[in-house]
Design a protein around this motif. Structure first.
Motif, PDB file in Angstrom:
ATOM      1  N   ILE B 304       0.836  -1.210   0.000  1.00 22.43           N
ATOM      2  CA  ILE B 304       0.000   0.000   0.000  1.00 22.43           C
ATOM      3  C   ILE B 304       0.863   1.249   0.000  1.00 22.43           C
ATOM      4  O   ILE B 304       0.626   2.199  -0.763  1.00 22.43           O
ATOM      5  N   ALA B 340      -5.471   5.700   1.290  1.00 21.10           N
ATOM      6  CA  ALA B 340      -4.760   4.496   1.754  1.00 21.10           C
ATOM      7  C   ALA B 340      -5.669   3.647   2.634  1.00 21.10           C
ATOM      8  O   ALA B 340      -5.695   2.417   2.528  1.00 21.10           O
ATOM      9  N   ILE B 341      -6.431   4.327   3.514  1.00 17.62           N
ATOM     10  CA  ILE B 341      -7.315   3.583   4.413  1.00 17.62           C
ATOM     11  C   ILE B 341      -8.429   2.912   3.616  1.00 17.62           C
ATOM     12  O   ILE B 341      -8.803   1.771   3.890  1.00 17.62           O
ATOM     13  N   SER B 344      -7.075  -0.203   2.110  1.00 17.29           N
ATOM     14  CA  SER B 344      -6.836  -1.304   3.040  1.00 17.29           C
ATOM     15  C   SER B 344      -8.140  -1.781   3.678  1.00 17.29           C
ATOM     16  O   SER B 344      -8.267  -2.961   3.985  1.00 17.29           O
ATOM     17  N   GLY B 388      -3.435   0.638   6.973  1.00 15.90           N
ATOM     18  CA  GLY B 388      -3.617   1.726   6.014  1.00 15.90           C
ATOM     19  C   GLY B 388      -3.092   3.043   6.561  1.00 15.90           C
ATOM     20  O   GLY B 388      -2.396   3.782   5.863  1.00 15.90           O
ATOM     21  N   GLY B 392       0.108   4.418   5.018  1.00 16.60           N
ATOM     22  CA  GLY B 392      -0.354   5.494   4.152  1.00 16.60           C
ATOM     23  C   GLY B 392       0.157   6.841   4.626  1.00 16.60           C
ATOM     24  O   GLY B 392       0.133   7.828   3.891  1.00 16.60           O
TER      25      GLY B 392
END
Lengths: 233, 411
Positions: B304, B340-341, B344, B388, B392
């Motif tokens: 990620i 990013a979250i 994920s 994440g 991230g």
């Protein structure tokens, strides 16, 4: 009091070991309601001045007051707010979000202003109508012509009712007919009271301005009323 | 509201790069699903042990006859018939912490016959307390009582499996069966307990009075006619198991006339402790498995981070534009963090689904009990979101540090 006052503004870029001066001491004032063209060849410092006026960059020295506010003293968040509410940008490459519709692109500054969705929608529709694009609200940039994209960008610049509209080669990517439309739109906005500064190397564009400032090697070399207009006067 | 906007933008970004997003999520999907499966399997193991503990009865100590050594070859527990009925009585009388000590005389593989059905099973001769100690209830009929033990009644209580093998769905109560050719009356049926931890069927058993076992059905040990197989001992709740254990050992040693230098001629086993040790090792194994599984989650997280760095680089110009129209650094940070979250979390949801499916498959095809619960899924999802945020953050922070003018200038 002028809307924009800069004095002894300098900007030096450091490229590797060498210092490249882009602005070597610029002082000027722009009043509210003016239509100014900043001209010069590439490397003359006109784009650097544009970035400094737009609070996109900080000068190496000098002062800059916008509407009486010493913007060089502002924090990063305050500067963001100034860019958000006091300045509108129009770029040569339009800089629209490719994945968003025209309406969403126009809404973007209001998202950062923290406006409610319904209010954003309403104002974005109004702004698009103002530039004659009501029919194209849900089109993406790739579905619009260059002139239409630039009009979306103008709507975006206007939507938070800025004090100052900065246009960097706004017609640089457009054909001459479309260029005339865009410039006519800027003239109309100026006639409505908006202060407009256009950076260009194209005399055809500068023709629309009432005041023309010439740059060379980081300095102002001339600052006159438009010759055509002077002739008319 | 800004969060809603960022989430929409993030979903859009995920959708635009479908293949890339899917590959990035794959790491998280595999990580979360393996953590889910491992936790479910670990939970299943520790649940089986707890069931076993309940089946055995809490605070239980077992006394078995010792091993006979012949020419250096040990013949195993019970080959030296040293434990007697009197030992059981003495333990109950002399150790205050002991609630009950129930003697047992066993024979594995004894044939039971009803009509033309027959079944071989473990027959245990014991006292009524045996069922109490083992938390065993009677589902039909009754258990035998003291009177039956004194009389040496020919009565038998069947485990669920035996009852089913001999009688099908009929009630066995009141029927006469033959145990080792001796006719006996079925007076009750035990409630089902299921498999033991070792995979043995606890319900495949029959229980009879100890006197009947010794005198008629199983018979006495020729080497020591007073000997029995062992004693199952229940210690009072809250009593110190270790000191009860020591006291019982002392009582038996004295009764067997052992000198201090002599080894025990019996085996004394603290079952609760054995179970607790098994539970500990199962838990440790579960944690180990989950730790190994979370390494794959870590690898997914790095994936990620990698893709977010690419995404930031690709969209520098967009970042510049956003800054120009009034985005604060925190807005840019938030936007990429949310992206990013989102990646994920979607991976996490898919991972939980896959993991639950995997756990069900393990239960069905590997025949291992698993524990599925919603809490576990929530933990796994929170973990994915955490990954994440953690991985991230750096790309998002890097994006937020961009200078507007430089970002706008890039192509």
């Amino acid at each position: 009091m002028p809307l924009v006052t800069v004095s002894d503004l300098t900007k030096t870029y450091v490229v590797g070991q060498t210092a490249v001066p882009a602005l070597r001491g610029v002082s000027l004032a722009i009043d509210s309601g003016e239509f100014v063209a900043v001209m010069g060849s590439s490397g003359s410092g006109k784009s650097t001045l544009m970035n400094l006026l737009g609070c996109l960059d900080a000068p190496s020295s000098g002062t800059y007051h916008l509407a009486g506010q010493d913007v060089l003293r502002l924090s990063s968040n305050k500067l963001a707010a100034v860019r958000n509410t006091s300045i509108g940008f129009v770029f040569q490459q339009f800089n629209l979000l490719a994945r968003a519709t025209a309406l969403e692109n126009v809404e973007l500054p209001m998202v950062y202003a923290g406006l409610r969705r319904r209010e954003r929608r309403r104002r974005a529709r109004e702004a698009l109508a103002q530039v004659g694009l009501s029919e194209r609200e849900h089109h993406r940039p790739s579905q619009l012509s260059g002139g239409q994209q630039q009009r979306v960008a103008i709507a975006r610049a206007l939507v938070n009712q800025p004090l100052l509209l900065l246009a960097d080669e706004p017609t640089g990517a457009l054909d001459s007919v479309t260029s005339e439309e865009i410039m006519a739109a800027l003239v109309r906005l100026n006639e409505g009271g908006l202060t407009v500064v256009v950076v260009t190397h194209d005399p055809e564009v500068a023709r629309y301005a009432r005041r023309v400032i010439h740059f060379k090697d980081g300095r102002v070399v001339s600052d006159d009323l438009n010759q055509a207009m002077r002739a008319a006067a | 509201m800004k969060l809603a906007n960022s989430t929409l933008a993030a979903l859009r970004a995920v959708r635009v790069n479908k293949l890339r997003s899917a590959l990035t999520m794959l790491g998280i999907v595999l990580g979360v699903s393996s953590v889910t499966v491992m936790m479910a399997v670990g939970g299943g193991a520790s649940q089986r042990i707890q069931t076993e503990m309940r089946n055995l009865g809490a605070n239980t100590i077992v006394l078995n006859s010792g091993a006979l050594k012949s020419g250096g070859v040990s013949k195993g527990q019970g080959s030296r018939p040293s434990v007697t009925l009197a030992d059981a009585q003495a333990i109950e009388n002399e150790v205050p912490a002991v609630v009950a000590a129930s003697p047992q005389h066993n024979f594995a593989g004894m044939q039971l016959i009803y009509g033309n059905a027959n079944w071989s099973t473990l027959v245990t001769g014991t006292t009524p307390e045996y069922l109490t100690i083992r938390n065993w209830t009677v589902s039909r009929g009754r258990a035998f009582d003291r009177e039956d033990v004194v009389q040496g009644s020919k009565v038998v209580v069947l485990g669920r499996t035996v009852a089913e093998k001999l009688f099908g769905n009929q009630s066995p109560v009141g029927q006469e069966i033959r145990v080792n050719r001796i006719p006996m009356t079925v007076i009750g049926e035990l409630a089902a307990k299921g498999q033991s931890l070792a995979g043995l069927d606890t319900d495949d058993t029959a229980v009879i009075p100890i006197s009947t076992a010794l005198n008629r059905v199983i018979g006495r040990n020729p080497a020591n006619p007073r000997a029995i197989s062992g004693v199952i001992i229940k210690v009072r709740d809250g009593a110190n198991m270790a000191s009860a254990f020591t006291e019982i050992r002392q009582v038996v040693r004295e009764r067997h006339g052992l000198l201090p230098a002599q080894e025990d001629d019996f085996y004394l086993i603290n079952l609760t402790e054995v179970m607790r040790a098994k539970e500990d090792s199962a838990r440790a194994l579960g944690i180990l498995l989950a730790a190994i599984a979370s390494v794959s989650l870590l690898v997914g997280g790095i994936g990620i981070m990698n893709i977010m760095l690419v995404s930031v680089t690709e969209r520098i110009r967009e970042i510049g534009l956003r800054l120009a129209v009034g985005a604060r650094r925190s807005d840019i940070l938030g936007q990429f963090l949310v992206e990013a979250i989102t990646l994920s979390l979607i991976g996490g949801i898919a991972g939980v689904a896959l993991g639950l499916g995997g756990a069900v498959a393990v239960e069905r095809y590997a025949n291992l009990g698993v524990v599925l619960n919603g809490q576990l899924s929530l933990v796994a999802m929170a973990f994915a979101a955490g990954v994440g945020i953690f991985f991230g953050f750096y790309p998002a922070w890097k994006a937020s540090l961009l200078q507007p003018v430089e970002a706008l200038r890039s192509d």
